[in-house]
Scaffold this motif. Sequence first.
Motif, PDB file in Angstrom:
ATOM      1  N   ARG A  63      13.487   1.191  -3.542  1.00 26.92           N
ATOM      2  CA  ARG A  63      12.906   2.513  -3.767  1.00 26.92           C
ATOM      3  C   ARG A  63      13.483   3.184  -5.005  1.00 26.92           C
ATOM      4  O   ARG A  63      12.779   3.899  -5.719  1.00 26.92           O
ATOM      5  N   LEU A  64      14.756   2.935  -5.268  1.00 23.47           N
ATOM      6  CA  LEU A  64      15.337   3.457  -6.508  1.00 23.47           C
ATOM      7  C   LEU A  64      14.673   2.811  -7.723  1.00 23.47           C
ATOM      8  O   LEU A  64      14.436   3.481  -8.741  1.00 23.47           O
ATOM      9  N   LYS A  65      14.356   1.527  -7.604  1.00 22.92           N
ATOM     10  CA  LYS A  65      13.664   0.838  -8.697  1.00 22.92           C
ATOM     11  C   LYS A  65      12.274   1.421  -8.902  1.00 22.92           C
ATOM     12  O   LYS A  65      11.839   1.640 -10.049  1.00 22.92           O
ATOM     13  N   GLU A  66      11.562   1.699  -7.808  1.00 21.41           N
ATOM     14  CA  GLU A  66      10.234   2.318  -7.925  1.00 21.41           C
ATOM     15  C   GLU A  66      10.331   3.664  -8.632  1.00 21.41           C
ATOM     16  O   GLU A  66       9.494   4.000  -9.486  1.00 21.41           O
ATOM     17  N   THR A  67      11.335   4.452  -8.283  1.00 20.35           N
ATOM     18  CA  THR A  67      11.513   5.768  -8.894  1.00 20.35           C
ATOM     19  C   THR A  67      11.865   5.642 -10.366  1.00 20.35           C
ATOM     20  O   THR A  67      11.312   6.361 -11.219  1.00 20.35           O
ATOM     21  N   ALA A  68      12.758   4.692 -10.695  1.00 21.44           N
ATOM     22  CA  ALA A  68      13.213   4.533 -12.081  1.00 21.44           C
ATOM     23  C   ALA A  68      12.100   4.039 -12.994  1.00 21.44           C
ATOM     24  O   ALA A  68      12.053   4.389 -14.175  1.00 21.44           O
ATOM     25  N   THR A  69      11.159   3.223 -12.466  1.00 18.67           N
ATOM     26  CA  THR A  69      10.081   2.709 -13.290  1.00 18.67           C
ATOM     27  C   THR A  69       8.899   3.654 -13.380  1.00 18.67           C
ATOM     28  O   THR A  69       7.904   3.354 -14.031  1.00 18.67           O
ATOM     29  N   GLY A  70       9.010   4.798 -12.703  1.00 14.91           N
ATOM     30  CA  GLY A  70       7.959   5.807 -12.811  1.00 14.91           C
ATOM     31  C   GLY A  70       7.007   5.746 -11.633  1.00 14.91           C
ATOM     32  O   GLY A  70       6.272   4.765 -11.481  1.00 14.91           O
ATOM     33  N   GLN A  85       0.817  -1.202   0.000  1.00 16.19           N
ATOM     34  CA  GLN A  85       0.000   0.000   0.000  1.00 16.19           C
ATOM     35  C   GLN A  85       0.853   1.255   0.000  1.00 16.19           C
ATOM     36  O   GLN A  85       0.476   2.267  -0.596  1.00 16.19           O
ATOM     37  N   ARG A  86       2.022   1.199   0.628  1.00 19.11           N
ATOM     38  CA  ARG A  86       2.953   2.330   0.534  1.00 19.11           C
ATOM     39  C   ARG A  86       3.413   2.521  -0.907  1.00 19.11           C
ATOM     40  O   ARG A  86       3.469   3.646  -1.416  1.00 19.11           O
ATOM     41  N   ARG A  87       3.728   1.424  -1.599  1.00 18.45           N
ATOM     42  CA  ARG A  87       4.158   1.531  -2.994  1.00 18.45           C
ATOM     43  C   ARG A  87       3.046   2.091  -3.880  1.00 18.45           C
ATOM     44  O   ARG A  87       3.301   2.892  -4.785  1.00 18.45           O
ATOM     45  N   LEU A  88       1.804   1.652  -3.629  1.00 23.96           N
ATOM     46  CA  LEU A  88       0.689   2.057  -4.483  1.00 23.96           C
ATOM     47  C   LEU A  88       0.230   3.481  -4.237  1.00 23.96           C
ATOM     48  O   LEU A  88      -0.135   4.193  -5.182  1.00 23.96           O
ATOM     49  N   PHE A  89       0.230   3.918  -2.971  1.00 28.06           N
ATOM     50  CA  PHE A  89      -0.404   5.185  -2.635  1.00 28.06           C
ATOM     51  C   PHE A  89       0.543   6.235  -2.058  1.00 28.06           C
ATOM     52  O   PHE A  89       0.307   7.427  -2.212  1.00 28.06           O
ATOM     53  N   GLY A  90       1.608   5.782  -1.386  1.00 25.42           N
ATOM     54  CA  GLY A  90       2.534   6.736  -0.791  1.00 25.42           C
ATOM     55  C   GLY A  90       3.769   6.989  -1.623  1.00 25.42           C
ATOM     56  O   GLY A  90       4.284   8.102  -1.668  1.00 25.42           O
ATOM     57  N   GLY A  91       4.263   5.927  -2.278  1.00 24.57           N
ATOM     58  CA  GLY A  91       5.426   6.077  -3.135  1.00 24.57           C
ATOM     59  C   GLY A  91       6.749   5.878  -2.425  1.00 24.57           C
ATOM     60  O   GLY A  91       6.807   5.651  -1.209  1.00 24.57           O
ATOM     61  N   PRO A  92       7.842   5.980  -3.172  1.00 21.50           N
ATOM     62  CA  PRO A  92       9.168   5.657  -2.635  1.00 21.50           C
ATOM     63  C   PRO A  92       9.731   6.700  -1.680  1.00 21.50           C
ATOM     64  O   PRO A  92      10.759   6.454  -1.032  1.00 21.50           O
ATOM     65  N   PHE A  93       9.094   7.862  -1.585  1.00 18.02           N
ATOM     66  CA  PHE A  93       9.662   8.925  -0.759  1.00 18.02           C
ATOM     67  C   PHE A  93       9.032   8.996   0.632  1.00 18.02           C
ATOM     68  O   PHE A  93       9.331   9.908   1.408  1.00 18.02           O
ATOM     69  N   VAL A  94       8.169   8.045   0.958  1.00 24.38           N
ATOM     70  CA  VAL A  94       7.626   7.970   2.319  1.00 24.38           C
ATOM     71  C   VAL A  94       8.692   7.340   3.215  1.00 24.38           C
ATOM     72  O   VAL A  94       9.092   6.199   2.995  1.00 24.38           O
ATOM     73  N   PRO A  95       9.186   8.060   4.226  1.00 24.79           N
ATOM     74  CA  PRO A  95      10.262   7.529   5.071  1.00 24.79           C
ATOM     75  C   PRO A  95       9.751   6.448   6.021  1.00 24.79           C
ATOM     76  O   PRO A  95       8.982   6.724   6.941  1.00 24.79           O
ATOM     77  N   ARG A  96      10.185   5.234   5.793  1.00 21.89           N
ATOM     78  CA  ARG A  96       9.683   4.085   6.557  1.00 21.89           C
ATOM     79  C   ARG A  96       9.876   4.253   8.058  1.00 21.89           C
ATOM     80  O   ARG A  96       8.969   4.023   8.850  1.00 21.89           O
ATOM     81  N   ARG A  97      11.038   4.694   8.486  1.00 19.47           N
ATOM     82  CA  ARG A  97      11.339   4.747   9.914  1.00 19.47           C
ATOM     83  C   ARG A  97      10.594   5.861  10.637  1.00 19.47           C
ATOM     84  O   ARG A  97      10.516   5.863  11.864  1.00 19.47           O
ATOM     85  N   LEU A  98      10.054   6.809   9.894  1.00 20.90           N
ATOM     86  CA  LEU A  98       9.326   7.908  10.528  1.00 20.90           C
ATOM     87  C   LEU A  98       7.830   7.645  10.597  1.00 20.90           C
ATOM     88  O   LEU A  98       7.083   8.442  11.164  1.00 20.90           O
ATOM     89  N   VAL A  99       7.384   6.535   9.987  1.00 16.12           N
ATOM     90  CA  VAL A  99       5.961   6.200  10.041  1.00 16.12           C
ATOM     91  C   VAL A  99       5.709   5.433  11.333  1.00 16.12           C
ATOM     92  O   VAL A  99       5.716   4.201  11.377  1.00 16.12           O
ATOM     93  N   ARG A 100       5.496   6.178  12.400  1.00 21.42           N
ATOM     94  CA  ARG A 100       5.214   5.583  13.698  1.00 21.42           C
ATOM     95  C   ARG A 100       4.551   6.629  14.584  1.00 21.42           C
ATOM     96  O   ARG A 100       4.763   7.831  14.398  1.00 21.42           O
TER      97      ARG A 100
END
Length: 349
Positions: free
Chosen positions: A337-344, A177-192
Amino acid sequence: MKVVVVGATGNVGTSVVEALRTDDQVRSVVGVARRLPGWQPEKVEWRRGDVVTDDLTPIFEGADAVVHLEWLFQPTRDTTVTWRANVLGAMRVFRAVAEAGVPALVYASSVGAYSPGPKDRAVDESWPTHGWPGAAYGREKAYVERVLDVFENDHPDIRVVRMRPGFIFKREAATEQRRLFGGPFVPRRLVRPGLIPFVPDMPGLRFQCLHAEDAGEAYRLAVVRQVSGAFNLAAEPPLDAAGLARLLGARTVPVPPFLARSAMAAGWHLRLLPAAPGLLEMLLQVPLMDVTRAREVLGWTPAHSSREALEAVVEGLHEGAGADTAPLAPDEGLAGRLKETATGVGGRP
């Protein structure tokens, strides 16, 4: 029973498969997916299948029920691709159900199929299902509802169930769901809880959700019981900005809806966000649902509260949780996350 689950490896699909395989009335489950998983539970056979291109009739032959869950959220930047998969793909599934002589079809509709409605009272399954035209998700869900109207008219011998759940969460689906709606720039460690600074308080920000395990149980009941028609599915209580703030240990900040829409649109156009801005508009428009029919006719009562469902996904986001299926693959760190960014961002089918 032999049950075929189309779209069996995602957030809802894995929970539906798990619920079905533990039911003594179900002797086998056939999971259909474009990418076969490493996960191999008992009583489950995997079949590779694409609803857009493959002949599904042979896969459905001999089944007592077909559960259609598959749904493509991306690419949000090319809605012709999602239309082919979600609308034309559903039409091909329904046609194959009829051709294979399957006696029952359970389809995953959504609260997103509903027309705009009230936030101060709950509506039942008779509320219009014309969707929110500004979001591809709402348009497609509403169109498939019309397709099902025709299908039911043409095939009165087939038992058809339409499930209309709220937003569905579980820990293992957090990274998806992060990949689908939040994207690669959502900082995982700060989601708390305690680290998220604020929750935007907007008119219309009141919605319903449920845990994927409870969704799986509802689908199991729809398969094994002789029910038909539509069922709203949601846990209590509905969530709003104040409830989200309490859960996240944050404060609420009043935000005009147009400002939030503009910020989301800017992020989407700059390829910082994968979710199209129409999804926010749809969230603010969808009605609250009355789940009385699911309780009284289906015999369904959720085991988790809406807060527990959301806590599970927040925990999963922080941990980068996932499962051994392609859609639910866990967080791969910087390389992923770099792969997510590179694939658009928002552009990957």
